[in-house]
Design a protein around this motif. Structure first.
Motif: not given
Length: 289
Positions: A83-93, A104-119
């Motif tokens: 589970l990945y959490f980004g930085g102050r100005s980071e859009e996680v695409s 590699p070989n791991m399931t990954v969930l990367a979500m944008n914070y509220r107000g970031y990207g399309n969140s």
């Protein structure tokens, strides 16, 4: 009162008004100081070369629409997850694009914070921790995920989210990229003349939670970092209960560190090593740590 005394009194009054004005401005705009939401995707059509990739929309507890990506390994079977959490100005695409090297070989969930990207919504510390726990629970419930092996990775501002979510959930391990002791401590360093401790609501005080973080933790620092000075990372590392590695990535700065091959190789190797280790019974984890 002579002229010089009048001028001194006038200057003192002006300084007081200016100080009060700056204090009020910081108090009113602290959300902008702590968060800098990026709306435009860093990668237009993100896909992982090493995973199946699909956009994800999750609902927060209050119904807010949160957007990101789920990446699953191409080989079947329950897999370790990240589970990945980004930085102050980071859009996680960008994480999607680089997931094949990073995770590699791991399931990954990367979500944008509220107000970031399309969140939707507005970012806030308490909401980010709540959302992070919700995302962890959702990830752990997936059939293709080994719920006993979920790592949490946080970069910069996201390291503060990662520490608190890992404390609230049974994370397997934690990776912190350019972490800090607290946003409050960094703000006090930047605004030395301001009573910042009375104004700042979003404090991200990782140093308070570090002694309770019993899972194996890996810290990566930038070689040159004028945003999170090493002294602030030192303070955090001294309090982390189970610090396994603390490394500086050569040739990196605060902005470039996650994109560098050296960083991604180190993170992939650390997680592969931790995920391959035998699982300890829950009652022994704290004793060993």
């Amino acid at each position: 009162m002579n002229t010089s005394k009048k001028m001194a009194a006038g200057m003192a009054g002006f300084a007081s008004v200016l100080w009060l004005g700056l204090t009020a401005a910081i108090a009113a705009n602290q959300r902008r100081l702590v968060f800098n939401p990026t709306i435009v995707p860093e990668v237009a059509s993100p896909r992982s070369a090493g995973h199946r990739t699909r956009p994800i929309v999750l609902r927060a507890k209050d119904g807010t629409r949160l957007c990101g990506w789920l990446m699953t390994p191409r080989t079947p079977g329950p897999r370790p997850a990240v589970l990945y959490f980004g930085g102050r100005s980071e859009e996680v695409s960008w994480v999607v694009r680089d997931a094949g090297n990073l995770f590699p070989n791991m399931t990954v969930l990367a979500m944008n914070y509220r107000g970031y990207g399309n969140s939707h919504g507005d970012p806030a510390e308490t909401l980010m921790i709540d959302d992070g726990c919700t995302h962890y629970d959702w990830l752990a419930s997936l059939g293709q995920v080994d719920a006993r092996r979920i790592a949490i990775v946080g970069r910069s501002l996201g390291s503060g989210v990662a520490v608190q979510v890992a404390k609230e959930r049974t994370a397997h391990s934690v990776v912190l990229i350019t972490p800090y002791d607290s946003i409050l401590a960094i703000a006090k360093r930047k605004f030395r003349a301001m009573p910042i401790e009375y104004m700042l609501r979003h404090r991200f005080e990782s140093i308070k939670h570090a002694p309770s973080l019993m899972v194996p933790t890996y810290v990566l620092r930038a070689e040159r970092d004028d945003i999170v000075p090493h002294s602030h990372t030192d303070q955090l590392c001294e309090k982390l209960a189970n610090l396994i590695l603390d490394e500086i990535v050569p040739g990196s700065d605060h902005l470039t560190i996650p994109y560098l091959e050296a960083t991604q190789t180190r993170i992939a190797a650390f997680l592969a090593m931790r995920f391959s280790a035998p699982l300890l019974p829950p009652q022994l984890i704290e004793t060993v740590a």
